[in-house]
Scaffold this active site. Structure first.
Site, PDB file in Angstrom:
ATOM      1  CG  PHE A   1      -1.631   1.298   1.729  1.00  0.00           C
ATOM      2  CD1 PHE A   1      -1.827   2.195   0.826  1.00  0.00           C
ATOM      3  CD2 PHE A   1      -1.417   1.565   3.104  1.00  0.00           C
ATOM      4  CE1 PHE A   1      -2.488   3.303   1.429  1.00  0.00           C
ATOM      5  CE2 PHE A   1      -1.895   2.853   3.564  1.00  0.00           C
ATOM      6  CZ  PHE A   1      -2.566   3.787   2.670  1.00  0.00           C
TER       7      PHE A   1
ATOM      8  CG  ASN B   1       6.887 -12.290  -0.341  1.00  0.00           C
ATOM      9  OD1 ASN B   1       6.269 -11.309  -0.055  1.00  0.00           O
ATOM     10  ND2 ASN B   1       7.563 -13.369   0.549  1.00  0.00           N
TER      11      ASN B   1
ATOM     12  CB  THR C   1       0.634  -8.354   3.141  1.00  0.00           C
ATOM     13  OG1 THR C   1       1.892  -7.651   3.234  1.00  0.00           O
ATOM     14  CG2 THR C   1       0.496  -9.542   4.048  1.00  0.00           C
ATOM     15  N   GLY C   2       1.258  -7.687  -0.182  1.00  0.00           N
ATOM     16  CA  GLY C   2       1.247  -6.807  -1.365  1.00  0.00           C
ATOM     17  C   GLY C   2       0.348  -7.369  -2.657  1.00  0.00           C
TER      18      GLY C   2
ATOM     19  CG  ASP D   1      11.051 -14.187   1.369  1.00  0.00           C
ATOM     20  OD1 ASP D   1      11.177 -13.163   2.117  1.00  0.00           O
ATOM     21  OD2 ASP D   1      10.722 -15.265   2.251  1.00  0.00           O
TER      22      ASP D   1
ATOM     23  CE1 TYR E   1       4.380  -4.112  11.469  1.00  0.00           C
ATOM     24  CE2 TYR E   1       3.356  -2.928  13.184  1.00  0.00           C
ATOM     25  CZ  TYR E   1       3.820  -3.192  11.916  1.00  0.00           C
ATOM     26  OH  TYR E   1       3.620  -1.782  11.019  1.00  0.00           O
TER      27      TYR E   1
ATOM     28  CE  LYS F   1       7.612  -2.429  10.806  1.00  0.00           C
ATOM     29  NZ  LYS F   1       8.324  -2.535   9.473  1.00  0.00           N
TER      30      LYS F   1
ATOM     31  NE  ARG G   1      -3.424  -1.773   7.448  1.00  0.00           N
ATOM     32  CZ  ARG G   1      -2.528  -1.632   6.827  1.00  0.00           C
ATOM     33  NH1 ARG G   1      -1.683  -0.616   7.597  1.00  0.00           N
ATOM     34  NH2 ARG G   1      -2.074  -1.729   5.643  1.00  0.00           N
TER      35      ARG G   1
HETATM   36  N1  UDP Z   1     -11.050  -1.632  14.546  1.00  0.00           N
HETATM   37  C1  UDP Z   1     -12.624  -1.791  14.753  1.00  0.00           C
HETATM   38  N2  UDP Z   1     -13.340  -2.318  13.801  1.00  0.00           N
HETATM   39  C2  UDP Z   1     -12.650  -2.844  12.705  1.00  0.00           C
HETATM   40  C3  UDP Z   1     -11.486  -2.803  12.565  1.00  0.00           C
HETATM   41  C4  UDP Z   1     -10.428  -2.256  13.464  1.00  0.00           C
HETATM   42  O1  UDP Z   1     -13.282  -1.082  15.536  1.00  0.00           O
HETATM   43  O2  UDP Z   1     -13.203  -3.577  11.710  1.00  0.00           O
HETATM   44  C5  UDP Z   1     -10.586  -0.871  15.599  1.00  0.00           C
HETATM   45  C6  UDP Z   1      -9.336  -1.715  16.422  1.00  0.00           C
HETATM   46  O3  UDP Z   1      -9.825  -2.344  17.284  1.00  0.00           O
HETATM   47  C7  UDP Z   1      -8.425  -0.527  16.812  1.00  0.00           C
HETATM   48  C8  UDP Z   1      -8.641   0.667  15.817  1.00  0.00           C
HETATM   49  O4  UDP Z   1     -10.091   0.273  15.099  1.00  0.00           O
HETATM   50  O5  UDP Z   1      -8.782   0.067  17.893  1.00  0.00           O
HETATM   51  C9  UDP Z   1      -7.527   0.524  14.694  1.00  0.00           C
HETATM   52  O6  UDP Z   1      -7.075  -0.618  14.131  1.00  0.00           O
HETATM   53  P1  UDP Z   1      -6.300  -0.866  13.021  1.00  0.00           P
HETATM   54  O7  UDP Z   1      -6.488  -2.595  12.942  1.00  0.00           O
HETATM   55  O8  UDP Z   1      -6.740  -0.027  11.732  1.00  0.00           O
HETATM   56  O9  UDP Z   1      -5.002  -0.395  13.402  1.00  0.00           O
HETATM   57  P2  UDP Z   1      -4.115  -0.421  14.730  1.00  0.00           P
HETATM   58  O10 UDP Z   1      -3.935   1.206  15.065  1.00  0.00           O
HETATM   59  O11 UDP Z   1      -4.829  -1.133  15.870  1.00  0.00           O
HETATM   60  O12 UDP Z   1      -2.905  -0.979  14.235  1.00  0.00           O
END
Ligand code: UDP
Length: 311
Positions: free
Chosen positions: A11, A32, A35-36, A56, A145, A149, A186
Site C-alpha cells: 500500500f 513476494n 500481503t502486497g 522474499d 510486529y 520493529k 484495518r
Molecule cells: N477496529 C474496529 N473495527 C474493525 C477494525 C478495527 O473497531 O473492523 C479498531 C481496532 O480495534 C483499533 C482501531 O480500530 O482500535 C484501529 O485498528 P487497525 O487494525 O486499523 O490499526 P491499529 O492501529 O490497531 O494497528
C-alpha cells in the site's frame, strides 16, 4: 539516484515508488506478494524508470548493481495479517532489515527503516513524542510486529554507530488511502467496504479507543523528506487529528449514506487505547506537516473502494 524499495507492491511503498519515479529516480521494487498486490503495480509497470523483482526479502535481495538509497518498507502491517503471518512479520523486521543494511553498507547507500507507532505499544504517555520508550507486551499476539520493529530500530542504530551506515528511521502512525486491501482488517478499509456494501460497521470494544489517521500522500511526502534530511534519530510521521472509532464509524456511515448502523465486536488483545503523534520533530527538522484534511482523504479513499468493489 538508483533506489530500491522493499515491499514495493504494498500500500504505502507502491505510492512511494510512484513519487520517486516522478522525481526522476530509477526505482526497483521488490516484493513476494504475501500481503502486497499485483494491482498496486499496474501504473508503476508502465513507467520506464520502474522495474520489479519478485523475491522474499527476508532471504535475499537478488538485484544487481549499486544503489544510492534503500527504503525497507516490507512487512505485514495489519493486526490480522501479523497474527496469521507471525514468522514472516518477525523476519521482515529482523532478517530482512539486516540483509538490507548489509547491502547499504556494501553499496555505500543510505538506509531507511519503516518503523511504526506500535513501538509505543499501548502508550502510557499521550500524545506520543519520539522520546517515549513505549509500553509493549513482548509475548502478546501483536508482539511479532512490535518487537520485530523494535529490533529493527536497534539493528539500524547499531549499523549506524558501528559500521557508519547512513540511516533514517520513520515511525509511521495509522495511514490510509487508495490501495489498502479491502480485507486487510484495518479499520479504514473495513468500515468503508462495509458501508459501501450497506452492512453495519464492526466497531471493536466500546469504540472509545482513539487513532489519528494520516492520508497516504502526506505520509509519502514525509517519508521522502525524512530520507533526504540529516535526521538520524527516529521520526514520527502521522496526522495528529485524533478521533474515537465510534466517531470514525459515524462519519463513514454519514458520508456514504449507510443506514445499517454499527455492531460491536470483541476488542482484540492488547488493542492500544489511544494513539496520537507529536510531529514537532518532523515539522522543525524538515518542515513537514500533513495537508490533506480528513474529509478529503475519506472522499478519495471511498472513491477507490467504490471502483474496487464495483458497486
Ligand atoms: N477496529 C474496529 N473495527 C474493525 C477494525 C478495527 O473497531 O473492523 C479498531 C481496532 O480495534 C483499533 C482501531 O480500530 O482500535 C484501529 O485498528 P487497525 O487494525 O486499523 O490499526 P491499529 O492501529 O490497531 O494497528
Amino acid at each position: 539516484m538508483r533506489i530500491l524499495v522493499t515491499g514495493g507492491a504494498g500500500f504505502i511503498p507502491s505510492h512511494l515508488c510512484e513519487r520517486l519515479v516522478e522525481q526522476g529516480h530509477d526505482v526497483v521494487g521488490v516484493d513476494n506478494f504475501v500481503t502486497g498486490h499485483h494491482r498496486n503495480l499496474a501504473r508503476l509497470l508502465t513507467l520506464p524508470r520502474f522495474s520489479f523483482v519478485e523475491a522474499d526479502v527476508t532471504k535475499e535481495l537478488p538485484v544487481e548493481g549499486r544503489f544510492d538509497r534503500i527504503y525497507h518498507m516490507a512487512s505485514p502491517a495489519s493486526p490480522i495479517d501479523y497474527v496469521q503471518l507471525p514468522f514472516e512479520t518477525l523476519y521482515c523486521g529482523s532478517d530482512a532489515t539486516r540483509i538490507a543494511l548489509d547491502r547499504c553498507r556494501k553499496d555505500g547507500a543510505r538506509f531507511f527503516l519503516a518503523s511504526t507507532s506500535e513501538v509505543y505499544g499501548d502508550p502510557l504517555v499521550h500524545p506520543q513524542p519520539e522520546t517515549y520508550w513505549g509500553n509493549v507486551n513482548s509475548i502478546g499476539p501483536r508482539s511479532v510486529y512490535d518487537e520485530a520493529k523494535r529490533f529493527a530500530e536497534a539493528v539500524t542504530m547499531a549499523y549506524h554507530r558501528y559500521h557508519g551506515v547512513e540511516t533514517r528511521i520513520v515511525r509511521i502512525f495509522n495511514t490510509y488511502g487508495p490501495r489498502m486491501r479491502e480485507n486487510d482488517g484495518r479499520v479504514m478499509p473495513a468500515f468503508i467496504s462495509q458501508a459501501l456494501r450497506r452492512q453495519p460497521l464492526t466497531v471493536f470494544g466500546d469504540g472509545l479507543q482513539t487513532r489519528s489517521f494520516c492520508f497516504v500522500d502526506d505520509n509519502v511526502r514525509g517519508l521522502m523528506s525524512l530520507m533526504e534530511s540529516d535526521l538520524t534519530e527516529p521520526c514520527n510521521i502521522g496526522n495528529p487529528h485524533e478521533m474515537t472509532m465510534l466517531q470514525l464509524a459515524e462519519y463513514i456511515n454519514m458520508y456514504t449514506g449507510n443506514t445499517a448502523g454499527i455492531v460491536h465486536k470483541p476488542l482484540p488483545t492488547d488493542d492500544p487505547l489511544q494513539r496520537k503523534p507529536i510531529i514537532d520533530r518532523a515539522r522543525n527538522t524538515f518542515g513537514w506537516e500533513p495537508h490533506v484534511s480528513f474529509e478529503e482523504g475519506v472522499e478519495r479513499t471511498v472513491g477507490y473502494f467504490r471502483e474496487l468493489i464495483e458497486l
